[in-house]
Motif scaffolding. Structure first.
Motif, PDB file in Angstrom:
ATOM      1  N   GLN A 143      39.873  54.717  52.566  1.00 39.04           N
ATOM      2  CA  GLN A 143      40.641  53.475  52.449  1.00 39.04           C
ATOM      3  C   GLN A 143      40.790  53.072  50.978  1.00 39.04           C
ATOM      4  O   GLN A 143      41.893  52.729  50.534  1.00 39.04           O
ATOM      5  CB  GLN A 143      39.960  52.359  53.235  1.00 39.04           C
ATOM      6  N   ASP A 144      39.706  53.141  50.217  1.00 37.53           N
ATOM      7  CA  ASP A 144      39.784  52.818  48.787  1.00 37.53           C
ATOM      8  C   ASP A 144      40.712  53.784  48.052  1.00 37.53           C
ATOM      9  O   ASP A 144      41.521  53.368  47.220  1.00 37.53           O
ATOM     10  CB  ASP A 144      38.391  52.861  48.148  1.00 37.53           C
ATOM     11  N   ASP A 145      40.584  55.070  48.360  1.00 37.91           N
ATOM     12  CA  ASP A 145      41.431  56.064  47.694  1.00 37.91           C
ATOM     13  C   ASP A 145      42.897  55.892  48.059  1.00 37.91           C
ATOM     14  O   ASP A 145      43.782  56.086  47.224  1.00 37.91           O
ATOM     15  CB  ASP A 145      40.946  57.480  48.027  1.00 37.91           C
ATOM     16  N   LEU A 146      43.170  55.529  49.307  1.00 40.69           N
ATOM     17  CA  LEU A 146      44.561  55.284  49.717  1.00 40.69           C
ATOM     18  C   LEU A 146      45.145  54.077  48.982  1.00 40.69           C
ATOM     19  O   LEU A 146      46.312  54.100  48.575  1.00 40.69           O
ATOM     20  CB  LEU A 146      44.644  55.046  51.219  1.00 40.69           C
ATOM     21  N   GLU A 147      44.334  53.043  48.794  1.00 42.86           N
ATOM     22  CA  GLU A 147      44.804  51.875  48.046  1.00 42.86           C
ATOM     23  C   GLU A 147      45.111  52.252  46.604  1.00 42.86           C
ATOM     24  O   GLU A 147      46.131  51.835  46.042  1.00 42.86           O
ATOM     25  CB  GLU A 147      43.760  50.751  48.101  1.00 42.86           C
ATOM     26  N   THR A 148      44.250  53.062  46.002  1.00 45.41           N
ATOM     27  CA  THR A 148      44.488  53.527  44.636  1.00 45.41           C
ATOM     28  C   THR A 148      45.743  54.388  44.569  1.00 45.41           C
ATOM     29  O   THR A 148      46.551  54.249  43.643  1.00 45.41           O
ATOM     30  CB  THR A 148      43.264  54.325  44.119  1.00 45.41           C
ATOM     31  N   GLN A 171      48.278  54.198  46.553  1.00 48.81           N
ATOM     32  CA  GLN A 171      49.416  53.282  46.721  1.00 48.81           C
ATOM     33  C   GLN A 171      49.778  52.636  45.386  1.00 48.81           C
ATOM     34  O   GLN A 171      50.956  52.531  45.034  1.00 48.81           O
ATOM     35  CB  GLN A 171      49.071  52.210  47.761  1.00 48.81           C
ATOM     36  N   GLU A 172      48.752  52.216  44.629  1.00 48.23           N
ATOM     37  CA  GLU A 172      48.990  51.626  43.309  1.00 48.23           C
ATOM     38  C   GLU A 172      49.632  52.644  42.373  1.00 48.23           C
ATOM     39  O   GLU A 172      50.573  52.326  41.641  1.00 48.23           O
ATOM     40  CB  GLU A 172      47.684  51.111  42.714  1.00 48.23           C
ATOM     41  N   GLU A 214      50.106  56.323  56.683  1.00 49.93           N
ATOM     42  CA  GLU A 214      50.257  55.817  55.313  1.00 49.93           C
ATOM     43  C   GLU A 214      50.497  56.948  54.318  1.00 49.93           C
ATOM     44  O   GLU A 214      51.362  56.824  53.451  1.00 49.93           O
ATOM     45  CB  GLU A 214      49.012  55.024  54.890  1.00 49.93           C
TER      46      GLU A 214
END
Length: 142
Positions: A110-115, A117-118, A54
């Motif tokens: 996982q949370d940081d990767l989602e952020t 991505q945003e 990712e």
């Protein structure tokens, strides 16, 4: 020579059987918990591999935008997440690992990767909007 009393022999044998049964149960529990740890470790490694893919995909997406400059706060966050993935990889590759700590790290990454991505989506959207505005302005100025 002492004579064995049958009732005492039977009592000791019964106590020994109970002790062996308890030991067997304890060994079974230990074996089951170790088997769970191995599957947890395998899942953690698979998740780490997905995170690595990712972050590389995000990097390629940003590079493909060919932006003249990328905001420093975005770059700082990108490198922070990348470093977290590296630390997680180091933690998982140790001989003796703490699955509880690794699980916490996995959730954080996982949370940081989602952020991230945003933030990447916002960066891409801003770049596309700017490009359209410049094209529109160029058409009007002709």
């Amino acid at each position: 020579v002492e004579e064995a009393i049958d009732s005492q022999v039977v009592a000791r044998q019964t106590d020994n059987e109970k002790a062996l049964t308890a030991i067997e149960e304890q060994q079974k529990q230990i074996n089951d918990s170790v088997a769970d740890l191995q599957s947890d470790e395998a899942r953690a490694k698979k998740t780490l591999q997905r995170f690595s893919v990712e972050i590389r995909t995000i990097k390629r997406r940003v590079e493909s935008l060919n932006l003249p400059g990328i905001p420093q706060d975005y770059m700082d966050y990108f490198f922070l997440v990348s470093d977290e993935i590296g630390k997680l990889a180091d933690a998982i590759s140790q001989v003796k690992i703490d699955m509880e700590d690794i699980t916490k790290q996995l959730l954080i990454v996982q949370d940081d990767l989602e952020t991230l991505q945003e933030k990447t989506d916002d960066l891409r959207d801003s770049a596309e909007l700017t490009e359209r505005l410049i094209q529109y302005a160029n058409r009007l100025s002709i």
